[in-house]
Design a protein around this motif. Structure first.
Motif, PDB file in Angstrom:
ATOM      1  N   ALA A   1     -13.103  83.376 189.659  1.00 18.43           N
ATOM      2  CA  ALA A   1     -13.055  83.317 188.165  1.00 18.43           C
ATOM      3  C   ALA A   1     -11.667  83.891 187.622  1.00 18.43           C
ATOM      4  O   ALA A   1     -10.784  83.328 186.864  1.00 18.43           O
ATOM      5  CB  ALA A   1     -14.010  83.884 187.386  1.00 18.43           C
ATOM      6  N   LEU A   2     -11.413  84.995 188.328  1.00 17.67           N
ATOM      7  CA  LEU A   2     -10.088  85.476 187.928  1.00 17.67           C
ATOM      8  C   LEU A   2      -8.837  84.653 188.382  1.00 17.67           C
ATOM      9  O   LEU A   2      -7.855  84.715 187.849  1.00 17.67           O
ATOM     10  CB  LEU A   2      -9.828  87.112 188.211  1.00 17.67           C
ATOM     11  CG  LEU A   2     -10.705  88.124 187.657  1.00 17.67           C
ATOM     12  CD1 LEU A   2     -10.564  89.555 188.266  1.00 17.67           C
ATOM     13  CD2 LEU A   2     -10.509  87.951 186.279  1.00 17.67           C
ATOM     14  N   ARG A   3      -9.016  84.167 189.731  1.00 11.53           N
ATOM     15  CA  ARG A   3      -7.804  83.237 190.145  1.00 11.53           C
ATOM     16  C   ARG A   3      -7.888  82.005 189.419  1.00 11.53           C
ATOM     17  O   ARG A   3      -6.836  81.224 189.543  1.00 11.53           O
ATOM     18  CB  ARG A   3      -8.463  82.813 191.733  1.00 11.53           C
ATOM     19  CG  ARG A   3      -8.208  83.968 192.505  1.00 11.53           C
ATOM     20  CD  ARG A   3      -8.973  83.741 194.002  1.00 11.53           C
ATOM     21  NE  ARG A   3      -8.571  82.596 194.724  1.00 11.53           N
ATOM     22  CZ  ARG A   3      -7.530  82.517 195.776  1.00 11.53           C
ATOM     23  NH1 ARG A   3      -7.078  83.656 195.988  1.00 11.53           N
ATOM     24  NH2 ARG A   3      -7.272  81.447 196.287  1.00 11.53           N
ATOM     25  N   ASP A   4      -8.983  81.509 188.581  1.00  8.46           N
ATOM     26  CA  ASP A   4      -8.947  80.594 187.871  1.00  8.46           C
ATOM     27  C   ASP A   4      -8.367  80.875 186.537  1.00  8.46           C
ATOM     28  O   ASP A   4      -8.064  79.736 185.688  1.00  8.46           O
ATOM     29  CB  ASP A   4     -10.400  79.894 187.622  1.00  8.46           C
ATOM     30  CG  ASP A   4     -10.191  78.589 186.971  1.00  8.46           C
ATOM     31  OD1 ASP A   4      -9.396  77.504 187.192  1.00  8.46           O
ATOM     32  OD2 ASP A   4     -11.316  78.539 185.896  1.00  8.46           O
ATOM     33  N   THR A   5      -8.254  81.930 186.014  1.00 11.71           N
ATOM     34  CA  THR A   5      -8.103  82.318 184.642  1.00 11.71           C
ATOM     35  C   THR A   5      -6.529  82.132 184.109  1.00 11.71           C
ATOM     36  O   THR A   5      -5.578  82.591 184.996  1.00 11.71           O
ATOM     37  CB  THR A   5      -8.211  83.863 184.482  1.00 11.71           C
ATOM     38  OG1 THR A   5      -9.606  84.162 184.768  1.00 11.71           O
ATOM     39  CG2 THR A   5      -7.871  84.446 183.146  1.00 11.71           C
ATOM     40  N   LYS A   6      -6.405  81.611 183.128  1.00 15.27           N
ATOM     41  CA  LYS A   6      -5.028  81.254 182.702  1.00 15.27           C
ATOM     42  C   LYS A   6      -4.914  81.998 181.100  1.00 15.27           C
ATOM     43  O   LYS A   6      -6.106  81.596 180.166  1.00 15.27           O
ATOM     44  CB  LYS A   6      -4.833  79.801 182.515  1.00 15.27           C
ATOM     45  CG  LYS A   6      -4.678  79.155 183.814  1.00 15.27           C
ATOM     46  CD  LYS A   6      -4.421  77.577 183.560  1.00 15.27           C
ATOM     47  CE  LYS A   6      -4.269  77.035 185.012  1.00 15.27           C
ATOM     48  NZ  LYS A   6      -3.990  75.380 184.836  1.00 15.27           N
ATOM     49  N   LEU A   7      -4.114  82.782 181.005  1.00 22.64           N
ATOM     50  CA  LEU A   7      -3.793  83.128 179.370  1.00 22.64           C
ATOM     51  C   LEU A   7      -2.910  82.443 178.784  1.00 22.64           C
ATOM     52  O   LEU A   7      -1.656  82.135 179.266  1.00 22.64           O
ATOM     53  CB  LEU A   7      -3.421  84.672 179.601  1.00 22.64           C
ATOM     54  CG  LEU A   7      -4.180  85.722 180.285  1.00 22.64           C
ATOM     55  CD1 LEU A   7      -3.720  86.878 180.479  1.00 22.64           C
ATOM     56  CD2 LEU A   7      -5.570  85.759 179.576  1.00 22.64           C
ATOM     57  N   PRO A   8      -2.940  82.118 177.474  1.00 25.59           N
ATOM     58  CA  PRO A   8      -2.198  81.421 176.549  1.00 25.59           C
ATOM     59  C   PRO A   8      -0.867  82.020 176.293  1.00 25.59           C
ATOM     60  O   PRO A   8      -0.690  83.296 176.513  1.00 25.59           O
ATOM     61  CB  PRO A   8      -2.883  81.200 175.295  1.00 25.59           C
ATOM     62  CG  PRO A   8      -4.145  81.321 175.570  1.00 25.59           C
ATOM     63  CD  PRO A   8      -4.292  82.437 176.737  1.00 25.59           C
ATOM     64  N   LYS A   9       0.368  81.515 176.119  1.00 24.62           N
ATOM     65  CA  LYS A   9       1.493  82.088 176.018  1.00 24.62           C
ATOM     66  C   LYS A   9       1.296  82.634 174.485  1.00 24.62           C
ATOM     67  O   LYS A   9       1.058  82.111 173.530  1.00 24.62           O
ATOM     68  CB  LYS A   9       2.833  81.032 176.053  1.00 24.62           C
ATOM     69  CG  LYS A   9       4.357  81.649 175.912  1.00 24.62           C
ATOM     70  CD  LYS A   9       5.163  80.609 175.857  1.00 24.62           C
ATOM     71  CE  LYS A   9       6.500  81.054 175.566  1.00 24.62           C
ATOM     72  NZ  LYS A   9       7.491  80.229 175.486  1.00 24.62           N
ATOM     73  N   ALA A  10       1.841  84.303 174.317  1.00 23.13           N
ATOM     74  CA  ALA A  10       1.720  84.988 173.305  1.00 23.13           C
ATOM     75  C   ALA A  10       3.013  85.439 172.877  1.00 23.13           C
ATOM     76  O   ALA A  10       3.747  86.184 173.813  1.00 23.13           O
ATOM     77  CB  ALA A  10       0.436  85.669 173.346  1.00 23.13           C
ATOM     78  N   TRP A  11       3.262  85.473 171.677  1.00 21.74           N
ATOM     79  CA  TRP A  11       4.248  86.441 171.275  1.00 21.74           C
ATOM     80  C   TRP A  11       4.218  87.336 169.920  1.00 21.74           C
ATOM     81  O   TRP A  11       3.225  86.660 169.392  1.00 21.74           O
ATOM     82  CB  TRP A  11       5.633  85.596 171.298  1.00 21.74           C
ATOM     83  CG  TRP A  11       5.425  84.615 170.187  1.00 21.74           C
ATOM     84  CD1 TRP A  11       5.886  84.748 169.056  1.00 21.74           C
ATOM     85  CD2 TRP A  11       5.087  83.152 170.321  1.00 21.74           C
ATOM     86  NE1 TRP A  11       5.694  83.260 168.187  1.00 21.74           N
ATOM     87  CE2 TRP A  11       5.065  82.551 169.018  1.00 21.74           C
ATOM     88  CE3 TRP A  11       4.339  82.606 171.467  1.00 21.74           C
ATOM     89  CZ2 TRP A  11       4.687  81.168 168.764  1.00 21.74           C
ATOM     90  CZ3 TRP A  11       3.929  81.156 171.046  1.00 21.74           C
ATOM     91  CH2 TRP A  11       3.900  80.522 170.011  1.00 21.74           C
ATOM     92  N   TRP A  12       4.849  88.054 169.568  1.00 23.76           N
ATOM     93  CA  TRP A  12       4.690  88.912 168.377  1.00 23.76           C
ATOM     94  C   TRP A  12       5.638  88.230 167.110  1.00 23.76           C
ATOM     95  O   TRP A  12       6.751  88.141 167.497  1.00 23.76           O
ATOM     96  CB  TRP A  12       4.988  90.148 168.602  1.00 23.76           C
ATOM     97  CG  TRP A  12       5.131  91.085 167.237  1.00 23.76           C
ATOM     98  CD1 TRP A  12       6.302  91.431 166.652  1.00 23.76           C
ATOM     99  CD2 TRP A  12       4.044  91.559 166.505  1.00 23.76           C
ATOM    100  NE1 TRP A  12       5.654  92.278 165.199  1.00 23.76           N
ATOM    101  CE2 TRP A  12       4.240  92.222 165.446  1.00 23.76           C
ATOM    102  CE3 TRP A  12       2.759  91.470 166.844  1.00 23.76           C
ATOM    103  CZ2 TRP A  12       3.629  93.023 164.594  1.00 23.76           C
ATOM    104  CZ3 TRP A  12       1.722  92.048 165.900  1.00 23.76           C
ATOM    105  CH2 TRP A  12       2.146  92.958 164.912  1.00 23.76           C
ATOM    106  N   ASP A  13       4.971  87.834 166.126  1.00 26.41           N
ATOM    107  CA  ASP A  13       5.869  87.040 165.071  1.00 26.41           C
ATOM    108  C   ASP A  13       6.100  88.397 164.062  1.00 26.41           C
ATOM    109  O   ASP A  13       5.033  88.852 163.328  1.00 26.41           O
ATOM    110  CB  ASP A  13       4.787  86.203 164.419  1.00 26.41           C
ATOM    111  CG  ASP A  13       5.639  85.312 163.256  1.00 26.41           C
ATOM    112  OD1 ASP A  13       6.765  85.892 162.898  1.00 26.41           O
ATOM    113  OD2 ASP A  13       5.089  84.252 162.818  1.00 26.41           O
TER     114      ASP A  13
END
Length: 389
Positions: A246-258
C-alpha cells in the motif's frame, strides 16, 4: 468373526477415521506422523498441509484495490488475507502544541552550534515522523475473519499487539522519509532590491538567494488501516506485506502554502501527485517450532541446552523438533516458540533489520543463521510479487 460379520453386513460403519477427524482428535500426533513418517513407509517428511518445512504458502498481491484512499493493497498468503488502505491528512504546524517551542530551540541550537552540530537525516526523521506520530497504523480483526473474532467486537489483544509491532517496525526501518511528508514555504525577501522593484508582480514562490530560511507549514499524516478479512495463521507477515504494497502505491497530492489565505492548497491534477520514496524493502518472515514431545511445553523437567537436545535426538535416531516457515493456524496452535526475521537486501548484501524470538530456547544461533538464509530467499520472492502488483 467381526471381520466376516462386517463383510457380510455392509451397513456396519467402518472403524477407520478420516484424516480431518483424526487431525481434530489428535492434532499433535497427526502433525508428527507427517513430519516423522516410519522409515519403512518410504514417505517424505512433509507438513500436514503438504509443504516442506522451509516452504511458504502461495502469496499474491494486488495494489490499488480501494478507490477512496491515497494507496491500497490486498495481500493473500495462503488462506490469510489482509487489506490495507492509506489515507493522507494535513497537519498544520500551528496545530502542534510543541512546534513553536521546538523550532525556537532548534534555531537557538543552530546559532550556537559549532562545526558538525547540524542534525543528520536519521535524527530529523525521528524528530518529525516518530515524535509527531505522522504514521498511524491500525489493525482490525473484528471482521469475522476467524470464529474467535466477531464483527463489531472491541479491539482484541492480538490486534493491539500487531498494531504496535507494525508501528515499531515502521520506525525501526525508517521506511517513510520525513521529507516526503513536509510541506515547505519560502518567505519572500522583503529587503531585496528585486522585491522592491518587482512590486506586486513578483512570484513569492520563486527561488531566492540570501533571503529567509524556508519554513515547514504542514505535514502529511498517513493513517494506515489494515483489515484482516481471513485469518488462517501468520497474520503479521500478511499485514506487513499489505502495508509495504500500500505504501508503494501511495501518491500524495502536490501541496503548497498559500500566504494570502494562510492555508495549504492541494492540486486536483492527478499527474502532479508524487509517490513516496521508500527506504528499501524490508520483508518479514515468521517461523515456529514443533516439538516431537507433546509435553515439552509444560513439563517441569526440561532440557535447557540445545546441544543436549541434539545429542539426544542423534542417540534416538529421530528428529526431535522442526522449524516451520510461515505457520498456518493449525501449526501455530501446536508450537511454543516463535521467530520473526525481517531482512532487506542492499547492493546484494542481506541486512538484518529485525530478529525476534520468544516462547522457548530450542532455536540456537546456527538455526538463526539458516533462518536468515531462508528469509533472504523469501525477500526475492516477495520483491517479484510486489513489483508485479
Amino acid at each position: 468373526m467381526a471381520s466376516s460379520a462386517a463383510a457380510s453386513n455392509p451397513t456396519i460403519p467402518s472403524l477407520n477415521l478420516p484424516p480431518s477427524q483424526f487431525a481434530r482428535l489428535q492434532p499433535h500426533a497427526y502433525l508428527l506422523a507427517h513430519l516423522s513418517p516410519p522409515a519403512a513407509s518410504d514417505q517424505p517428511s512433509v507438513r500436514a498441509n503438504g509443504r516442506a518445512t522451509s516452504q511458504f504458502r502461495v502469496t499474491s498481491a494486488n495494489a490499488g484495490s480501494l478507490t477512496h484512499t491515497n494507496g491500497s493493497a490486498v495481500v493473500r498468503i495462503g488462506d490469510t488475507a489482509a487489506v490495507c488502505g492509506v489515507r493522507a491528512e494535513l497537519l498544520h504546524t500551528e496545530d502542534i502544541a510543541s512546534w513553536s517551542v521546538s523550532t525556537a530551540s532548534e534555531a537557538e541550537a543552530g546559532n550556537t552550534s559549532q562545526k558538525g552540530g547540524s542534525k543528520t537525516e536519521d535524527e530529523e526523521d525521528r524528530d518529525h515522523v516518530q515524535d509527531l506520530n505522522l504514521l498511524v497504523p491500525n489493525i482490525s480483526l473484528s471482521t469475522g475473519c476467524a470464529p474467535g473474532f466477531t464483527p463489531g467486537a472491541p479491539p482484541s489483544t492480538l490486534a493491539q499487539s500487531l498494531s504496535h509491532e507494525i508501528l515499531s517496525l515502521l520506525h525501526t526501518t525508517r521506511l517513510v522519509k520525513a521529507d516526503d511528508l513536509r510541506i515547505w514555504y519560502q518567505p519572500p525577501n522583503l529587503e531585496s532590491e528585486e522585491f522592491r522593484n518587482a512590486g506586486e508582480g513578483m512570484d513569492v514562490d520563486s527561488e531566492q538567494t540570501g533571503g529567509p530560511e524556508p519554513e515547514i507549514k504542514a505535514f502529511w499524516v498517513l493513517y494506515i488501516d489494515i483489515m484482516i478479512i481471513s485469518l488462517a495463521g501468520n497474520p503479521f507477515d500478511a499485514a506487513w506485506a499489505s502495508v509495504l504494497a500500500a505504501l508503494r502505491d501511495t501518491k500524495l497530492p502536490k501541496a503548497w502554502w498559500d500566504a494570502d489565505n494562510e492555508t495549504v492548497l492541494c492540486s486536483d491534477n492527478i499527474s502532479d501527485a508524487q509517490k513516496l520514496s521508500l527506504r528499501g524493502l524490508p520483508v518479514s518472515s515468521s517461523f515456529c517450532t514443533f516439538e516431537a514431545d507433546a509435553a515439552a511445553g509444560w513439563r517441569s523437567v526440561v532440557i535447557p541446552n540445545a546441544d543436549e537436545l541434539k545429542s539426544q535426538a542423534q542417540k534416538q535416531g529421530s528428529q526431535q523438533r522442526w522449524i516451520l516457515a510461515d505457520p498456518d493456524g493449525y501449526e501455530e496452535g501446536l508450537s511454543q516458540e516463535r521467530v520473526c526475521v525481517v531482512v532487506d537486501i542492499e547492493d546484494g548484501k542481506t541486512v538484518i533489520v529485525k530478529m525476534e524470538k520468544h516462547g522457548g530456547w530450542a532455536v540456537d544461533s546456527d538455526d538463526l543463521r539458516q533462518l536468515v538464509d531462508v528469509s533472504a530467499k523469501r525477500w526475492h520472492e516477495m520483491k517479484r510479487i510486489l513489483d508485479q502488483c
